[in-house]
Design a protein around this motif. Structure first.
Motif, PDB file in Angstrom:
ATOM      1  N   VAL A 257      44.647 184.911 -15.736  1.00  0.00           N
ATOM      2  CA  VAL A 257      43.476 184.326 -16.369  1.00  0.00           C
ATOM      3  C   VAL A 257      43.466 184.566 -17.869  1.00  0.00           C
ATOM      4  O   VAL A 257      42.820 183.833 -18.617  1.00  0.00           O
ATOM      5  CB  VAL A 257      42.195 184.889 -15.718  1.00  0.00           C
ATOM      6  CG1 VAL A 257      40.939 184.322 -16.371  1.00  0.00           C
ATOM      7  CG2 VAL A 257      42.179 184.571 -14.230  1.00  0.00           C
ATOM      8  N   TRP A 258      44.181 185.559 -18.349  1.00  0.00           N
ATOM      9  CA  TRP A 258      44.142 185.924 -19.763  1.00  0.00           C
ATOM     10  C   TRP A 258      44.477 184.785 -20.714  1.00  0.00           C
ATOM     11  O   TRP A 258      43.825 184.643 -21.757  1.00  0.00           O
ATOM     12  CB  TRP A 258      45.078 187.103 -20.028  1.00  0.00           C
ATOM     13  CG  TRP A 258      44.627 188.379 -19.396  1.00  0.00           C
ATOM     14  CD1 TRP A 258      43.448 188.603 -18.742  1.00  0.00           C
ATOM     15  CD2 TRP A 258      45.347 189.604 -19.331  1.00  0.00           C
ATOM     16  NE1 TRP A 258      43.380 189.889 -18.277  1.00  0.00           N
ATOM     17  CE2 TRP A 258      44.535 190.540 -18.613  1.00  0.00           C
ATOM     18  CE3 TRP A 258      46.589 190.024 -19.789  1.00  0.00           C
ATOM     19  CZ2 TRP A 258      44.942 191.852 -18.374  1.00  0.00           C
ATOM     20  CZ3 TRP A 258      46.995 191.333 -19.555  1.00  0.00           C
ATOM     21  CH2 TRP A 258      46.174 192.234 -18.857  1.00  0.00           C
ATOM     22  N   PRO A 259      45.496 183.958 -20.447  1.00  0.00           N
ATOM     23  CA  PRO A 259      45.830 182.905 -21.435  1.00  0.00           C
ATOM     24  C   PRO A 259      44.696 181.941 -21.734  1.00  0.00           C
ATOM     25  O   PRO A 259      44.746 181.247 -22.757  1.00  0.00           O
ATOM     26  CB  PRO A 259      47.010 182.173 -20.763  1.00  0.00           C
ATOM     27  CG  PRO A 259      47.618 183.183 -19.852  1.00  0.00           C
ATOM     28  CD  PRO A 259      46.467 183.996 -19.343  1.00  0.00           C
ATOM     29  N   LYS A 260      43.667 181.897 -20.891  1.00  0.00           N
ATOM     30  CA  LYS A 260      42.557 180.986 -21.147  1.00  0.00           C
ATOM     31  C   LYS A 260      41.805 181.363 -22.415  1.00  0.00           C
ATOM     32  O   LYS A 260      41.181 180.513 -23.059  1.00  0.00           O
ATOM     33  CB  LYS A 260      41.585 180.999 -19.950  1.00  0.00           C
ATOM     34  CG  LYS A 260      40.517 179.910 -20.013  1.00  0.00           C
ATOM     35  CD  LYS A 260      41.133 178.522 -20.026  1.00  0.00           C
ATOM     36  CE  LYS A 260      40.079 177.437 -20.072  1.00  0.00           C
ATOM     37  NZ  LYS A 260      40.674 176.089 -20.180  1.00  0.00           N
ATOM     38  N   GLY A 261      41.883 182.613 -22.817  1.00  0.00           N
ATOM     39  CA  GLY A 261      41.203 183.056 -24.028  1.00  0.00           C
ATOM     40  C   GLY A 261      42.009 182.874 -25.289  1.00  0.00           C
ATOM     41  O   GLY A 261      41.558 183.280 -26.371  1.00  0.00           O
TER      42      GLY A 261
ATOM     43  N   ALA B  49      46.298 176.558 -30.980  1.00  0.00           N
ATOM     44  CA  ALA B  49      47.159 176.761 -32.140  1.00  0.00           C
ATOM     45  C   ALA B  49      47.945 178.060 -32.016  1.00  0.00           C
ATOM     46  O   ALA B  49      49.134 178.120 -32.375  1.00  0.00           O
ATOM     47  CB  ALA B  49      46.323 176.763 -33.414  1.00  0.00           C
ATOM     48  N   SER B  50      47.303 179.112 -31.483  1.00  0.00           N
ATOM     49  CA  SER B  50      48.009 180.389 -31.299  1.00  0.00           C
ATOM     50  C   SER B  50      49.102 180.262 -30.255  1.00  0.00           C
ATOM     51  O   SER B  50      50.186 180.846 -30.398  1.00  0.00           O
ATOM     52  CB  SER B  50      46.999 181.472 -30.886  1.00  0.00           C
ATOM     53  OG  SER B  50      45.996 181.629 -31.863  1.00  0.00           O
ATOM     54  N   ILE B  51      48.815 179.496 -29.193  1.00  0.00           N
ATOM     55  CA  ILE B  51      49.843 179.260 -28.174  1.00  0.00           C
ATOM     56  C   ILE B  51      51.041 178.555 -28.791  1.00  0.00           C
ATOM     57  O   ILE B  51      52.201 178.890 -28.503  1.00  0.00           O
ATOM     58  CB  ILE B  51      49.256 178.432 -27.020  1.00  0.00           C
ATOM     59  CG1 ILE B  51      48.176 179.229 -26.288  1.00  0.00           C
ATOM     60  CG2 ILE B  51      50.347 177.993 -26.052  1.00  0.00           C
ATOM     61  CD1 ILE B  51      47.450 178.444 -25.227  1.00  0.00           C
TER      62      ILE B  51
ATOM     63  N   ALA C 291      54.627 174.848 -23.246  1.00  0.00           N
ATOM     64  CA  ALA C 291      53.424 175.418 -23.846  1.00  0.00           C
ATOM     65  C   ALA C 291      52.159 174.861 -23.188  1.00  0.00           C
ATOM     66  O   ALA C 291      51.203 175.609 -22.921  1.00  0.00           O
ATOM     67  CB  ALA C 291      53.409 175.140 -25.350  1.00  0.00           C
ATOM     68  N   HIS C 292      52.144 173.569 -22.915  1.00  0.00           N
ATOM     69  CA  HIS C 292      50.964 172.962 -22.285  1.00  0.00           C
ATOM     70  C   HIS C 292      50.777 173.487 -20.868  1.00  0.00           C
ATOM     71  O   HIS C 292      49.640 173.792 -20.460  1.00  0.00           O
ATOM     72  CB  HIS C 292      51.096 171.447 -22.272  1.00  0.00           C
ATOM     73  CG  HIS C 292      49.961 170.761 -21.575  1.00  0.00           C
ATOM     74  ND1 HIS C 292      48.760 170.498 -22.189  1.00  0.00           N
ATOM     75  CD2 HIS C 292      49.835 170.301 -20.298  1.00  0.00           C
ATOM     76  CE1 HIS C 292      47.940 169.905 -21.342  1.00  0.00           C
ATOM     77  NE2 HIS C 292      48.577 169.764 -20.186  1.00  0.00           N
TER      78      HIS C 292
ATOM     79  N   ILE D 281      47.579 176.891 -16.853  1.00  0.00           N
ATOM     80  CA  ILE D 281      47.633 177.654 -15.614  1.00  0.00           C
ATOM     81  C   ILE D 281      46.331 178.391 -15.309  1.00  0.00           C
ATOM     82  O   ILE D 281      45.849 178.353 -14.170  1.00  0.00           O
ATOM     83  CB  ILE D 281      48.829 178.628 -15.644  1.00  0.00           C
ATOM     84  CG1 ILE D 281      50.130 177.853 -15.430  1.00  0.00           C
ATOM     85  CG2 ILE D 281      48.695 179.718 -14.589  1.00  0.00           C
ATOM     86  CD1 ILE D 281      51.380 178.706 -15.520  1.00  0.00           C
ATOM     87  N   PRO D 282      45.700 179.103 -16.256  1.00  0.00           N
ATOM     88  CA  PRO D 282      44.531 179.940 -15.902  1.00  0.00           C
ATOM     89  C   PRO D 282      43.394 179.170 -15.235  1.00  0.00           C
ATOM     90  O   PRO D 282      42.928 179.553 -14.152  1.00  0.00           O
ATOM     91  CB  PRO D 282      44.096 180.527 -17.259  1.00  0.00           C
ATOM     92  CG  PRO D 282      45.307 180.465 -18.105  1.00  0.00           C
ATOM     93  CD  PRO D 282      46.042 179.245 -17.672  1.00  0.00           C
TER      94      PRO D 282
END
Length: 296
Positions: A112-116, A120-122, A164-165, A170-171
């Protein structure tokens, strides 16, 4: 307040509570959309100085542009591949987490962390991860020089955008699909197992049909999200290159409007993109939505 429904003593209170959100929606969504449709019928001067009504000439000019169709084709390919993977991978992870395999509990939190993380950072992170000299593909280039280089090869850059997308999608999809799986009664699995159904048969005939509403939701959101949200990834990873190979329609609109100062052309493409998104959503609800049973 009555027992059967909630009622406000003052009729103006609900409108007052909803006013800030409605104002934000109108200012940052509906007003730009209306302005884009308005400019699509005018020849706008890039630095002011008035405008000239040209009717459908902007649409004729855009539809006759080969670059527009090339960007549209790349957008469709990205939409199908990235959206499909962004639903299939979370589905596999959700099924694994639902079966409570080893380390499934901490994995649910980590996924779930990548949702935050902002888009642009991704993009910045994935540009470093897939860097041909210091990234994960550096050993491949050491063995086969030039085998991987997103800065020179359009296919490599396109695959980086897809990765990247998918990672960023995923989260949310994982949470939605896992919630759907957890809502399925375990007695159905037990009954299928007693009937001799294999694990794969139980997934196909029990789990997937019962989480069809969640699958439909994630598909609709992913297909529309992939069209509009790829801008931040493109701008931070490839800037539309190399050679325009990653210039999707949403990025072409930005490049034409803010770099080429073609406000009328960019607005026309925005109007076409908005109509396409509405048609796509309508087809999804019309074709897939009717086949889903929400009462099961």
């Amino acid at each position: 307040m009555t027992s059967d429904s909630a009622r406000f003593a003052n009729g103006w209170l609900p409108a007052l509570l909803a006013a800030p959100l409605l104002l934000l929606i109108v200012v940052f969504f509906y007003a730009p959309v209306v302005q884009a449709f308005y400019w699509s019928f005018f020849l706008e001067q890039p630095f002011g100085g008035g405008s000239q009504f040209v009717g459908f000439e902007n649409f004729a000019r855009v539809l006759a542009d080969p670059e527009f169709w090339a960007a549209t084709g790349r957008t469709l390919v990205f939409m199908v591949t990235a959206s499909s993977l962004a639903v299939i991978l979370p589905l596999v992870l959700a099924i694994a987490a639902d079966r409570q395999i080893r380390l499934s509990v901490p994995a649910r939190n980590i996924l779930v962390w990548p949702k935050g993380v902002a888009g642009a950072s991704i993009g910045v992170v994935f540009a470093f991860i897939f860097n041909p000299f210091v990234g994960v593909m550096a050993p491949l280039n050491a063995w086969f020089p030039g085998a991987w280089n997103p800065g020179l090869h359009g296919t490599d850059a396109f695959l980086t955008l897809i990765a990247a997308h998918v990672w960023s999608g995923i989260p949310f999809n994982f949470v939605i699909l896992l919630a759907g799986l957890r809502a399925v009664p375990h007695t159905l699995y037990q009954a299928a197992a007693l009937d001799g159904a294999s694990p794969w048969r139980r997934i196909r005939d029990v789990q997937l049909p019962l989480i069809a509403p969640q699958l439909f939701l994630t598909l609709v959101l992913e297909f529309t999200e992939s069209i509009t949200s790829a801008f931040s990834l493109i701008d931070t990873i490839t800037q539309g290159g190399p050679g325009g190979s990653t210039t999707l329609l949403v990025y072409k609109i930005y490049a034409d409007g803010f770099r080429g100062y073609d406000l009328s052309g960019a607005s026309t493409q925005t109007a076409i993109l908005m109509v396409f998104v509405l048609i796509l959503a309508g087809l999804q609800f019309g074709v897939l939505g009717r086949r889903i049973d929400y009462e099961r």
